[in-house]
Scaffold this motif. Structure first.
Motif, PDB file in Angstrom:
ATOM      1  N   VAL A 152       0.840  -1.201   0.000  1.00  0.00           N
ATOM      2  CA  VAL A 152       0.000   0.000   0.000  1.00  0.00           C
ATOM      3  C   VAL A 152       0.876   1.253   0.000  1.00  0.00           C
ATOM      4  N   GLY A 153       1.927   1.222   0.818  1.00  0.00           N
ATOM      5  CA  GLY A 153       2.859   2.346   0.829  1.00  0.00           C
ATOM      6  C   GLY A 153       3.529   2.546  -0.516  1.00  0.00           C
ATOM      7  N   GLY A 154       3.832   1.425  -1.195  1.00  0.00           N
ATOM      8  CA  GLY A 154       4.424   1.527  -2.521  1.00  0.00           C
ATOM      9  C   GLY A 154       3.483   2.158  -3.543  1.00  0.00           C
ATOM     10  N   CYS A 155       2.180   1.994  -3.327  1.00  0.00           N
ATOM     11  CA  CYS A 155       1.179   2.591  -4.229  1.00  0.00           C
ATOM     12  C   CYS A 155       0.952   4.073  -3.944  1.00  0.00           C
ATOM     13  N   ALA A 156       1.410   4.542  -2.789  1.00  0.00           N
ATOM     14  CA  ALA A 156       1.114   5.920  -2.393  1.00  0.00           C
ATOM     15  C   ALA A 156       1.724   6.949  -3.327  1.00  0.00           C
ATOM     16  N   ARG A 157       2.776   6.582  -4.035  1.00  0.00           N
ATOM     17  CA  ARG A 157       3.398   7.523  -4.982  1.00  0.00           C
ATOM     18  C   ARG A 157       2.745   7.469  -6.361  1.00  0.00           C
ATOM     19  N   GLY A 160      -3.397   9.361  -9.530  1.00  0.00           N
ATOM     20  CA  GLY A 160      -4.779   8.946  -9.679  1.00  0.00           C
ATOM     21  C   GLY A 160      -5.398   8.423  -8.403  1.00  0.00           C
ATOM     22  N   VAL A 161      -6.507   7.706  -8.581  1.00  0.00           N
ATOM     23  CA  VAL A 161      -7.303   7.240  -7.444  1.00  0.00           C
ATOM     24  C   VAL A 161      -6.534   6.218  -6.606  1.00  0.00           C
ATOM     25  N   ILE A 162      -5.736   5.373  -7.256  1.00  0.00           N
ATOM     26  CA  ILE A 162      -4.967   4.368  -6.512  1.00  0.00           C
ATOM     27  C   ILE A 162      -4.046   5.048  -5.506  1.00  0.00           C
ATOM     28  N   ALA A 168      -4.500   7.657   1.832  1.00  0.00           N
ATOM     29  CA  ALA A 168      -5.531   7.852   2.853  1.00  0.00           C
ATOM     30  C   ALA A 168      -5.638   6.671   3.812  1.00  0.00           C
ATOM     31  N   THR A 169      -4.929   5.584   3.538  1.00  0.00           N
ATOM     32  CA  THR A 169      -5.081   4.365   4.341  1.00  0.00           C
ATOM     33  C   THR A 169      -4.766   4.588   5.815  1.00  0.00           C
ATOM     34  N   VAL A 170      -3.629   5.197   6.110  1.00  0.00           N
ATOM     35  CA  VAL A 170      -3.215   5.358   7.503  1.00  0.00           C
ATOM     36  C   VAL A 170      -4.122   6.316   8.281  1.00  0.00           C
ATOM     37  N   PRO A 171      -4.396   7.530   7.779  1.00  0.00           N
ATOM     38  CA  PRO A 171      -5.284   8.402   8.550  1.00  0.00           C
ATOM     39  C   PRO A 171      -6.683   7.832   8.733  1.00  0.00           C
ATOM     40  N   VAL A 172      -7.226   7.171   7.715  1.00  0.00           N
ATOM     41  CA  VAL A 172      -8.553   6.567   7.855  1.00  0.00           C
ATOM     42  C   VAL A 172      -8.510   5.424   8.865  1.00  0.00           C
ATOM     43  N   GLY A 173      -7.496   4.569   8.762  1.00  0.00           N
ATOM     44  CA  GLY A 173      -7.355   3.467   9.708  1.00  0.00           C
ATOM     45  C   GLY A 173      -7.176   3.946  11.134  1.00  0.00           C
ATOM     46  N   LEU A 205      -5.984  14.051   5.888  1.00  0.00           N
ATOM     47  CA  LEU A 205      -6.900  13.758   4.780  1.00  0.00           C
ATOM     48  C   LEU A 205      -7.186  15.010   3.956  1.00  0.00           C
ATOM     49  N   GLY A 206      -7.297  16.152   4.634  1.00  0.00           N
ATOM     50  CA  GLY A 206      -7.498  17.404   3.901  1.00  0.00           C
ATOM     51  C   GLY A 206      -6.333  17.723   2.990  1.00  0.00           C
ATOM     52  N   LEU A 207      -5.116  17.562   3.497  1.00  0.00           N
ATOM     53  CA  LEU A 207      -3.927  17.829   2.685  1.00  0.00           C
ATOM     54  C   LEU A 207      -3.821  16.848   1.518  1.00  0.00           C
ATOM     55  N   ILE A 208      -4.146  15.580   1.786  1.00  0.00           N
ATOM     56  CA  ILE A 208      -4.097  14.573   0.724  1.00  0.00           C
ATOM     57  C   ILE A 208      -5.085  14.904  -0.382  1.00  0.00           C
ATOM     58  N   LEU A 209      -6.285  15.316   0.002  1.00  0.00           N
ATOM     59  CA  LEU A 209      -7.303  15.650  -0.996  1.00  0.00           C
ATOM     60  C   LEU A 209      -6.918  16.899  -1.793  1.00  0.00           C
ATOM     61  N   VAL A 210      -6.373  17.897  -1.110  1.00  0.00           N
ATOM     62  CA  VAL A 210      -5.936  19.115  -1.807  1.00  0.00           C
ATOM     63  C   VAL A 210      -4.844  18.783  -2.820  1.00  0.00           C
ATOM     64  N   ARG A 211      -3.899  17.935  -2.430  1.00  0.00           N
ATOM     65  CA  ARG A 211      -2.828  17.547  -3.354  1.00  0.00           C
ATOM     66  C   ARG A 211      -3.394  16.783  -4.542  1.00  0.00           C
ATOM     67  N   PHE A 212      -4.330  15.883  -4.294  1.00  0.00           N
ATOM     68  CA  PHE A 212      -4.926  15.087  -5.370  1.00  0.00           C
ATOM     69  C   PHE A 212      -5.660  15.978  -6.365  1.00  0.00           C
TER      70      PHE A 212
END
Length: 225
Positions: A152-157, A160-162, A168-173, A205-212
Motif C-alpha cells: 500500500v505504501g508503494g502505491c502511495a506515490r 490517480g485514485v490508486i 488515505a489508508t493510515v489516517p482513515v485506519g 486527509l485534507g492535505l491529501i485531498l488538496v494535493r490530489f
C-alpha cells in the motif's frame, strides 16, 4: 540528441537498491520498536498503581505518547511508511510493489524484535530469551500484515485514485481504530488520544485531498495545451 538523452536520464526514476531498502527497513523498524518499548517502560514506571485517582483519571505526556505509538494503526503506519520510503514515482509496478511488500514485512519483524529485546531487558530476564517475550502470533502478524501494508505504501506515490486511496489508508485506519477501540487505561487517556489522532487524521486527509485535486488540475491543464 545528446541533450535529449541527458534529459531522459534525469527524468528516469532511480530505483532504490534492494540491499539499501532491506537495510533501511531493518533500521527504521528497529528504531520504532525500540522507541515504543522504551516509552512503554517509562510510562509503566510513572504510574501509581496504589492510587485509585491515578488509575481512574491519571494521565501524563509519556503515557499519551505510549498510547499513540503503541496503537495498531501506528504499527500499520510503519509498514506503509517504509513501503512509501523505498519506492520511487514512475517505477515499474510489479518490482516496486514486491520490494515495498518485502520491506513492509521486514520493518514490522525488526520492530517486533527490537520491542522484544527492550521488554526482555526491562523484565530482567536473560537477553538470550528475547525472541520468546513476544507470542508467535506477533511474528506471524508482522509478515501477514506487513507485506500488504508495505505494498500500500508503494502505491502511495502512484498518480490517480490508486495513489489517493493508498495515501488515505493510515489516517482513515487511525480514525476508525480510535473511534471503535481507543487504547488507554482510563477514559481520560482515551479521550485525549482520540482528540489528537482524529484531529491529525482530519488534517492529513485534507492535505491529501488538496494535493490530489491539484494534480488533477495540472494534468487537465496540460491536456488542453
Amino acid at each position: 540528441m545528446a541533450d535529449d538523452q541527458t534529459r531522459l536520464r534525469r527524468e528516469r526514476p532511480r530505483k532504490v537498491p534492494l540491499v539499501t531498502a532491506l537495510a533501511g527497513a531493518v533500521a527504521v523498524g528497529g528504531a520504532f520498536g525500540a522507541a515504543t518499548g522504551l516509552v512503554n517502560a517509562l510510562s509503566f514506571q510513572l504510574r501509581d498503581f496504589e492510587s485509585r485517582a491515578d488509575t481512574t483519571g491519571g494521565v501524563s505526556p509519556v503515557e499519551i505518547a505510549s498510547v499513540l505509538i503503541d496503537s495498531g494503526w501506528a504499527w500499520a503506519g510503519l509498514a506503509v511508511a517504509v513501503g512509501w520510503l523505498f519506492t520511487r514515482s514512475g517505477e515499474r509496478l510489479s518490482p516496486a510493489l514486491a520490494r515495498a511488500a518485502a520491506v513492509g514485512a521486514l520493518a514490522l519483524l525488526a520492530a517486533t524484535a527490537a520491542y522484544s529485546v527492550v521488554d526482555t531487558v526491562r523484565n530482567g530476564t536473560p537477553l538470550s530469551s528475547w525472541y520468546r517475550s513476544e507470542a508467535i502470533v506477533w511474528w506471524v502478524t508482522s509478515v501477514v500484515f506487513g507485506a500488504p501494508l508495505g505494498a500500500v505504501g508503494g502505491c502511495a506515490r502512484r498518480p490517480g485514485v490508486i495513489g489517493l486511496l493508498a495515501r488515505a489508508t493510515v489516517p482513515v485506519g487511525a480514525a476508525v481504530q480510535m473511534l471503535l477501540q481507543p487504547p488507554g487505561r482510563n477514559e481520560r487517556i482515551e479521550l485525549i488520544g482520540q482528540a489528537i489522532v482524529l484531529t491529525a487524521a482530519a488534517v492529513a486527509l485534507g492535505l491529501i485531498l488538496v494535493r490530489f485535486l491539484g494534480e488533477r488540475r495540472r494534468r487537465a491543464a496540460v491536456c488542453f495545451e
